[in-house]
Scaffold this motif. Structure first.
Motif, PDB file in Angstrom:
ATOM      1  N   GLY A 192      46.574  28.946  43.954  1.00  0.00           N
ATOM      2  CA  GLY A 192      46.013  30.111  43.933  1.00  0.00           C
ATOM      3  C   GLY A 192      45.539  30.788  43.245  1.00  0.00           C
ATOM      4  N   GLY A 193      45.323  30.209  41.892  1.00  0.00           N
ATOM      5  CA  GLY A 193      44.512  30.615  40.669  1.00  0.00           C
ATOM      6  C   GLY A 193      45.494  31.884  39.760  1.00  0.00           C
ATOM      7  N   HIS A 194      44.588  32.273  38.691  1.00  0.00           N
ATOM      8  CA  HIS A 194      45.410  33.401  38.011  1.00  0.00           C
ATOM      9  C   HIS A 194      44.278  34.294  37.524  1.00  0.00           C
ATOM     10  N   ASN A 195      44.904  35.306  36.817  1.00  0.00           N
ATOM     11  CA  ASN A 195      43.934  36.609  36.464  1.00  0.00           C
ATOM     12  C   ASN A 195      42.700  36.362  35.760  1.00  0.00           C
ATOM     13  N   PHE A 196      41.297  36.464  36.333  1.00  0.00           N
ATOM     14  CA  PHE A 196      40.436  36.360  35.566  1.00  0.00           C
ATOM     15  C   PHE A 196      39.767  37.649  34.917  1.00  0.00           C
ATOM     16  N   LEU A 197      40.583  38.820  35.470  1.00  0.00           N
ATOM     17  CA  LEU A 197      40.105  39.841  34.797  1.00  0.00           C
ATOM     18  C   LEU A 197      40.128  40.196  33.417  1.00  0.00           C
ATOM     19  N   GLU A 198      41.079  39.353  32.760  1.00  0.00           N
ATOM     20  CA  GLU A 198      41.574  39.726  31.413  1.00  0.00           C
ATOM     21  C   GLU A 198      39.910  38.822  30.575  1.00  0.00           C
ATOM     22  N   PRO A 199      39.481  37.997  30.897  1.00  0.00           N
ATOM     23  CA  PRO A 199      38.222  37.448  30.268  1.00  0.00           C
ATOM     24  C   PRO A 199      37.002  38.359  30.554  1.00  0.00           C
ATOM     25  N   ALA A 200      37.094  38.818  31.828  1.00  0.00           N
ATOM     26  CA  ALA A 200      36.052  39.556  32.291  1.00  0.00           C
ATOM     27  C   ALA A 200      35.923  41.020  31.521  1.00  0.00           C
ATOM     28  N   PRO A 248      38.394  26.203  42.945  1.00  0.00           N
ATOM     29  CA  PRO A 248      38.455  26.621  44.185  1.00  0.00           C
ATOM     30  C   PRO A 248      39.662  27.404  44.729  1.00  0.00           C
ATOM     31  N   SER A 249      40.771  26.941  44.329  1.00  0.00           N
ATOM     32  CA  SER A 249      42.007  27.816  44.544  1.00  0.00           C
ATOM     33  C   SER A 249      42.284  29.123  44.253  1.00  0.00           C
ATOM     34  N   LEU A 250      41.954  30.126  44.852  1.00  0.00           N
ATOM     35  CA  LEU A 250      42.049  31.458  44.542  1.00  0.00           C
ATOM     36  C   LEU A 250      42.700  32.583  45.314  1.00  0.00           C
ATOM     37  N   PHE A 251      43.575  31.734  46.277  1.00  0.00           N
ATOM     38  CA  PHE A 251      44.104  32.711  47.319  1.00  0.00           C
ATOM     39  C   PHE A 251      45.190  33.730  46.641  1.00  0.00           C
ATOM     40  N   ASN A 252      45.481  33.557  45.434  1.00  0.00           N
ATOM     41  CA  ASN A 252      46.368  34.671  44.985  1.00  0.00           C
ATOM     42  C   ASN A 252      45.520  35.886  44.662  1.00  0.00           C
ATOM     43  N   PHE A 253      44.265  35.715  44.199  1.00  0.00           N
ATOM     44  CA  PHE A 253      43.323  36.767  43.883  1.00  0.00           C
ATOM     45  C   PHE A 253      42.054  36.920  44.768  1.00  0.00           C
ATOM     46  N   ARG A 254      42.172  36.569  46.098  1.00  0.00           N
ATOM     47  CA  ARG A 254      41.296  36.429  47.026  1.00  0.00           C
ATOM     48  C   ARG A 254      40.139  37.724  46.905  1.00  0.00           C
ATOM     49  N   ALA A 255      40.951  38.959  47.150  1.00  0.00           N
ATOM     50  CA  ALA A 255      39.979  40.231  47.177  1.00  0.00           C
ATOM     51  C   ALA A 255      39.237  40.307  45.892  1.00  0.00           C
ATOM     52  N   ILE A 256      39.837  39.824  44.814  1.00  0.00           N
ATOM     53  CA  ILE A 256      39.190  40.172  43.374  1.00  0.00           C
ATOM     54  C   ILE A 256      38.087  39.102  43.343  1.00  0.00           C
ATOM     55  N   ALA A 257      38.299  37.856  43.717  1.00  0.00           N
ATOM     56  CA  ALA A 257      37.322  36.784  43.964  1.00  0.00           C
ATOM     57  C   ALA A 257      36.081  37.190  44.608  1.00  0.00           C
ATOM     58  N   GLU A 258      36.286  37.821  45.860  1.00  0.00           N
ATOM     59  CA  GLU A 258      35.163  38.289  46.573  1.00  0.00           C
ATOM     60  C   GLU A 258      34.258  39.346  45.957  1.00  0.00           C
ATOM     61  N   SER A 259      35.048  40.227  45.400  1.00  0.00           N
ATOM     62  CA  SER A 259      34.220  41.368  44.571  1.00  0.00           C
ATOM     63  C   SER A 259      33.415  40.666  43.435  1.00  0.00           C
TER      64      SER A 259
END
Length: 431
Positions: free
Chosen positions: A343-351, A361-372
């Motif tokens: 389900g992925g991990h937090n990519f807001l830190e590097p952002a 491709p596995s991002l279900f834990n961060f689906r909303a953030i991934a879409e944005s």
């Protein structure tokens, strides 16, 4: 709620508590297995039975399951501390890694205490709450424990879910709890939902719509420390102008893909450095062994934090609480838990640090953030080591492309503002 519904729900709580108690030996067998890799799972067992040494009054109880929830909650908790300096704060977690993070984040606060959350049985919960005496219970994200919530309701303790998210899988599980709509969910004082979809699911479970606000995701409120550059100055000087990429929060099955890609990258960019950071500390030695299986020279951060040798091709980040520093050193960031079904991990830190971002491709834990992020073209999604190799070499060899990706990631990060203030405002009403 009807009297009959209440009676049946109380019967359910007694049955649930009894089943949970019977299941505890199985839980401990699992913890003993995990303790073979992380000895902390063998320690402080009494806390899980509600047997804490703490004796608090008028406390604010915050539960953050593990590392991710604890980190995302930090800005909110510190604002609560700032505005309520005379209150005691008790922060519970489920995992030892979560415990480590909480202790590190609040080591300078004398009014912040940590313990493991008690097992969700009536007796353990009652013993714990009698000792910490909470006046409000704040759950970070979503972890519904019927016995704990039922005790809070009986004691008229407000229950708030901050930064609330509710996956479809969890929604389907909670909706099966007998009589929960009338006796559990509609008694929650307030929910600060991450998205409108989360809010709708909570409302379907029975939470009064007037008690739900959509405030966004706390993870967007990450504040980059001002001292990152000074802290990294010495090690940055040792690296000089080497191109660097990081593979962070990796899980079993991902390191081989990453290392194969790095071997190919070195054929194109011979002085390229990979910083590899496994998600769980019990895997540090295992991952070091995996690196040794490749024709790559490695250096471990625990051996040296002030320099990286010119001969080092893989720098193993085998410490806790320093991921932001390692992101800062890098040009490109791959975020793990995404090439396996995690389900992925937090990519807001590097952002937040304006780093070009790659993920699986596995991002279900961060689906909303991934879409944005996708709307800003701020994510590079790969599936194989060859795809990873190609995107890394493209980014490191093309400064214009690297800058374009970095800028897009930062813009995506900055799109949500005032999340902490919104969630703090709702909580403060109950303090």
């Amino acid at each position: 709620m009807s009297k009959l519904s209440k009676i049946f729900y109380n019967i359910f709580i007694y049955i649930y508590s009894g089943i949970f108690t019977a299941y505890i030996p199985i839980i401990y067998i699992k913890k003993l297995k995990r303790s073979l890799k992380n000895k902390l799972y063998r320690k402080r067992w009494s806390e899980r039975f509600g047997n804490t040494k703490l004796r608090l009054k008028n406390s604010i109880w915050i539960h953050s399951v593990s590392v991710g929830e604890s980190l995302s909650a930090e800005p909110l908790v510190k604002k609560l501390l700032e505005k309520n300096p005379n209150r005691n704060f008790i922060i519970t977690t489920t995992t030892p890694t979560g415990s480590d993070i909480v202790k590190e984040l609040y080591k300078d606060y004398k009014n912040v205490y940590h313990t493991y959350i008690p097992y969700d049985t009536k007796s353990f919960v009652s013993q714990f709450m009698a000792r910490v005496n909470p006046k409000v219970f704040i759950i970070i994200e979503t972890e519904i424990w019927p016995s704990i919530l039922n005790k809070c309701f009986k004691e008229e303790i407000p229950v708030i879910i901050a930064n609330a998210r509710l996956s479809y899988r969890s929604f389907r599980r909670y909706i099966k709890i007998p009589f929960a709509s009338d006796n559990l969910f509609n008694r929650i004082s307030h929910i600060s939902a991450q998205t409108h979809k989360d809010a709708k699911r909570f409302a379907t479970l029975g939470v009064d719509k007037s008690n739900i606000t959509v405030t966004g995701n706390l993870k967007y409120s990450l504040k980059v420390p001002n001292n990152l550059e000074n802290e990294s100055k010495e090690i940055r000087e040792s690296i000089k102008n080497r191109p660097i990429w990081i593979a962070a929060s990796t899980h079993r099955g991902e390191e081989e893909i990453i290392l194969k890609a790095h071997e190919n990258i070195l054929n194109i960019i011979p002085n390229c450095l990979l910083i590899l950071v496994p998600r769980h500390k019990e895997r540090f030695n295992e991952v070091s062994g995996i690196i040794n299986n490749y024709s790559l020279t490695q250096q471990r951060r625990t051996k040296s934090k002030s320099y990286i040798s010119n001969e080092t091709q893989v720098y193993l980040g085998d410490t806790m609480g320093e991921l932001l520093n390692l992101y800062f050193l890098s040009d490109v960031a791959f975020v793990g838990g995404s090439l396996v079904n995690n389900g992925g991990h937090n990519f807001l830190e590097p952002a937040a640090l304006s780093k070009a971002i790659i993920t699986g491709p596995s991002l279900f834990n961060f689906r909303a953030i991934a879409e944005s992020f996708k709307k800003f073209n701020a994510l590079n999604i790969i599936n194989t080591d060859q795809e990873l190799f190609k995107i890394i070499t493209s980014l490191l060899n093309d400064k214009g492309l690297l800058e374009k990706n970095s800028t897009a990631a930062y813009k995506a990060f900055k799109q949500n503002n005032n999340v902490v203030d919104k969630q703090f405002k709702e909580i403060q009403k109950f303090l």
